[in-house]
Motif scaffolding. Structure first.
Motif, PDB file in Angstrom:
ATOM      1  N   UNK A   1       0.826  -1.209   0.000  1.00 10.18           N
ATOM      2  CA  UNK A   1       0.000   0.000   0.000  1.00 10.18           C
ATOM      3  C   UNK A   1       0.860   1.259   0.000  1.00 10.18           C
ATOM      4  N   UNK A   2       2.017   1.213   0.642  1.00 12.82           N
ATOM      5  CA  UNK A   2       2.924   2.370   0.580  1.00 12.82           C
ATOM      6  C   UNK A   2       3.386   2.602  -0.855  1.00 12.82           C
ATOM      7  N   UNK A   3       3.590   1.523  -1.605  1.00  5.54           N
ATOM      8  CA  UNK A   3       3.937   1.655  -3.028  1.00  5.54           C
ATOM      9  C   UNK A   3       2.800   2.364  -3.761  1.00  5.54           C
ATOM     10  N   UNK A   4       1.568   1.908  -3.563  1.00  6.71           N
ATOM     11  CA  UNK A   4       0.423   2.524  -4.244  1.00  6.71           C
ATOM     12  C   UNK A   4       0.255   3.990  -3.846  1.00  6.71           C
ATOM     13  N   UNK A   5       0.476   4.297  -2.563  1.00  2.80           N
ATOM     14  CA  UNK A   5       0.314   5.664  -2.075  1.00  2.80           C
ATOM     15  C   UNK A   5       1.433   6.597  -2.524  1.00  2.80           C
ATOM     16  N   UNK A   6       2.494   6.059  -3.101  1.00  2.00           N
ATOM     17  CA  UNK A   6       3.580   6.901  -3.605  1.00  2.00           C
ATOM     18  C   UNK A   6       3.121   7.743  -4.794  1.00  2.00           C
ATOM     19  N   UNK A   7       2.145   7.240  -5.547  1.00  4.19           N
ATOM     20  CA  UNK A   7       1.616   7.955  -6.706  1.00  4.19           C
ATOM     21  C   UNK A   7       0.633   9.015  -6.232  1.00  4.19           C
ATOM     22  N   UNK A   8       0.579  10.132  -6.956  1.00 10.19           N
ATOM     23  CA  UNK A   8      -0.346  11.204  -6.588  1.00 10.19           C
ATOM     24  C   UNK A   8      -0.921  11.825  -7.847  1.00 10.19           C
TER      25      UNK A   8
ATOM     26  N   UNK B   1      -0.645  14.874  -8.601  1.00 12.17           N
ATOM     27  CA  UNK B   1       0.381  15.794  -9.100  1.00 12.17           C
ATOM     28  C   UNK B   1       1.502  15.061  -9.838  1.00 12.17           C
ATOM     29  N   UNK B   2       1.798  13.851  -9.406  1.00 14.83           N
ATOM     30  CA  UNK B   2       2.838  13.039 -10.037  1.00 14.83           C
ATOM     31  C   UNK B   2       2.318  11.610 -10.218  1.00 14.83           C
ATOM     32  N   UNK B   3       1.493  11.417 -11.250  1.00 15.88           N
ATOM     33  CA  UNK B   3       0.879  10.106 -11.444  1.00 15.88           C
ATOM     34  C   UNK B   3       1.806   9.072 -12.073  1.00 15.88           C
ATOM     35  N   UNK B   4       2.927   9.519 -12.626  1.00 16.26           N
ATOM     36  CA  UNK B   4       3.878   8.601 -13.254  1.00 16.26           C
ATOM     37  C   UNK B   4       5.232   8.754 -12.580  1.00 16.26           C
ATOM     38  N   UNK B   5       5.779   7.632 -12.121  1.00 10.44           N
ATOM     39  CA  UNK B   5       7.030   7.649 -11.365  1.00 10.44           C
ATOM     40  C   UNK B   5       7.970   6.558 -11.841  1.00 10.44           C
ATOM     41  N   UNK B   6       9.261   6.802 -11.678  1.00  8.48           N
ATOM     42  CA  UNK B   6      10.242   5.752 -11.927  1.00  8.48           C
ATOM     43  C   UNK B   6      10.275   4.825 -10.715  1.00  8.48           C
ATOM     44  N   UNK B   7      10.892   3.685 -10.868  1.00 14.27           N
ATOM     45  CA  UNK B   7      11.022   2.738  -9.768  1.00 14.27           C
ATOM     46  C   UNK B   7      11.762   3.389  -8.604  1.00 14.27           C
ATOM     47  N   UNK B   8      12.819   4.151  -8.889  1.00 12.80           N
ATOM     48  CA  UNK B   8      13.598   4.790  -7.826  1.00 12.80           C
ATOM     49  C   UNK B   8      12.763   5.828  -7.077  1.00 12.80           C
ATOM     50  N   UNK B   9      11.911   6.566  -7.786  1.00  8.26           N
ATOM     51  CA  UNK B   9      11.040   7.540  -7.131  1.00  8.26           C
ATOM     52  C   UNK B   9      10.025   6.838  -6.237  1.00  8.26           C
ATOM     53  N   UNK B  10       9.482   5.726  -6.720  1.00 13.86           N
ATOM     54  CA  UNK B  10       8.538   4.951  -5.914  1.00 13.86           C
ATOM     55  C   UNK B  10       9.238   4.447  -4.656  1.00 13.86           C
ATOM     56  N   UNK B  11      10.444   3.928  -4.812  1.00 11.07           N
ATOM     57  CA  UNK B  11      11.197   3.408  -3.667  1.00 11.07           C
ATOM     58  C   UNK B  11      11.427   4.512  -2.632  1.00 11.07           C
TER      59      UNK B  11
ATOM     60  N   UNK C   1      -0.893  -1.740 -11.320  1.00  8.75           N
ATOM     61  CA  UNK C   1       0.095  -0.789 -11.832  1.00  8.75           C
ATOM     62  C   UNK C   1       0.326  -1.093 -13.304  1.00  8.75           C
ATOM     63  N   UNK C   2       0.623  -0.042 -14.068  1.00  5.50           N
ATOM     64  CA  UNK C   2       0.938  -0.205 -15.486  1.00  5.50           C
ATOM     65  C   UNK C   2       2.289   0.444 -15.765  1.00  5.50           C
ATOM     66  N   UNK C   3       2.966  -0.064 -16.781  1.00  2.00           N
ATOM     67  CA  UNK C   3       4.164   0.604 -17.297  1.00  2.00           C
ATOM     68  C   UNK C   3       3.726   1.623 -18.329  1.00  2.00           C
ATOM     69  N   UNK C   4       4.366   2.783 -18.307  1.00  2.00           N
ATOM     70  CA  UNK C   4       4.113   3.788 -19.341  1.00  2.00           C
ATOM     71  C   UNK C   4       4.937   3.355 -20.550  1.00  2.00           C
ATOM     72  N   UNK C   5       4.288   3.126 -21.698  1.00  2.00           N
ATOM     73  CA  UNK C   5       5.009   2.618 -22.872  1.00  2.00           C
ATOM     74  C   UNK C   5       6.216   3.475 -23.252  1.00  2.00           C
ATOM     75  N   UNK C   6       7.280   2.804 -23.626  1.00  2.00           N
ATOM     76  CA  UNK C   6       8.518   3.430 -24.104  1.00  2.00           C
ATOM     77  C   UNK C   6       9.194   4.337 -23.082  1.00  2.00           C
ATOM     78  N   UNK C   7       8.953   4.089 -21.777  1.00  2.00           N
ATOM     79  CA  UNK C   7       9.611   4.859 -20.715  1.00  2.00           C
ATOM     80  C   UNK C   7       9.989   3.901 -19.595  1.00  2.00           C
ATOM     81  N   UNK C   8      10.623   4.446 -18.567  1.00  2.00           N
ATOM     82  CA  UNK C   8      10.919   3.673 -17.362  1.00  2.00           C
ATOM     83  C   UNK C   8       9.930   4.023 -16.245  1.00  2.00           C
ATOM     84  N   UNK C   9       8.788   4.590 -16.627  1.00  2.00           N
ATOM     85  CA  UNK C   9       7.805   5.064 -15.663  1.00  2.00           C
ATOM     86  C   UNK C   9       6.712   4.034 -15.395  1.00  2.00           C
ATOM     87  N   UNK C  10       6.151   4.126 -14.198  1.00  2.00           N
ATOM     88  CA  UNK C  10       5.007   3.326 -13.791  1.00  2.00           C
ATOM     89  C   UNK C  10       3.867   4.278 -13.439  1.00  2.00           C
ATOM     90  N   UNK C  11       2.628   3.781 -13.523  1.00  2.00           N
ATOM     91  CA  UNK C  11       1.456   4.542 -13.086  1.00  2.00           C
ATOM     92  C   UNK C  11       0.415   3.561 -12.567  1.00  2.00           C
TER      93      UNK C  11
END
Length: 194
Positions: A31-38, A40-50, A73-83
């Motif tokens: 749940x902390x992983x899910x709550x990392x998204x907001x 204001x910042x709906x797409x994050x890298x793995x390091x930002x989520x961590x 969670x989904x990967x943003x195509x052609x990026x290293x981002x998750x949402x």
């Protein structure tokens, strides 16, 4: 916000004491992983989520892969981002469907043509809803449409979707009536912002 989540989680863990024997820490981490998204910042890298969830990169990656596998969670195509996926709001909608919210909303929706939520119910999501009224004007159901706030402005969402939702609610009310003689209640076009 992410820092608040990390501090809140850490203080809960330190004050929990013996209660932690009855909790599942990995679920809390998920749940902390899910709550990392907001919103204001709906797409994050793995390091930002961590960083936002207070976990190391390897743990965050394992959780993200698990959440990806089960559809939250989904990967943003052609990026290293998750949402987050739209499966996340479904959890909230299921809770709302079983709450007393419907009872409290009836008098408001009866007086208004539709209700508009500017991310108050679900962060990052606009919602417009209209009541389905019976022949006496009593709400028997409701229709709603939601859209991610990042894809449109509130004004565009409202001007596009509110008339369609109100029209669909009136048509559904007509279809639900037994036979003939149905006169749909006149719904005002006044908006109630929640």
């Amino acid at each position: 916000m992410a820092t608040e989540n990390t501090v809140r989680s850490a203080s809960k863990a330190s004050s929990a004491g013996d209660a932690s024997k009855n909790t599942v820490q990995s679920l809390e981490k998920g749940f902390r992983i899910l709550e990392a998204f907001s919103a204001q910042e709906p797409e994050l890298t793995m390091a930002e989520v961590a960083r936002r969830s207070g976990l190391d990169n390897a743990t965050a990656l394992r959780f993200l892969n698990t959440l990806l596998d089960i559809g939250y969670v989904q990967r943003v195509p052609d990026t290293r981002l998750f949402r987050l996926s739209l499966k996340v709001p479904d959890l909230g909608f299921d809770a709302i469907a079983h709450s007393d919210l419907r009872t409290r909303a009836r008098p408001i929706l009866r007086a208004k043509g539709y209700a508009l939520s500017d991310q108050e119910t679900v962060s990052g999501l606009y919602v417009v809803a209209a009541p389905v009224l019976d022949v006496d004007g009593v709400p028997v159901a409701g229709l709603s449409v939601a859209a991610p706030a990042m894809n449109t402005s509130l004004d565009d969402f409202e001007s596009t979707m509110a008339p369609a939702v109100v029209h669909a609610a009136i048509e559904l009310a007509r279809a639900l009536q037994p036979s003939g003689g149905f006169t749909p209640p006149t719904l005002p076009t006044t908006v109630m912002r929640s």
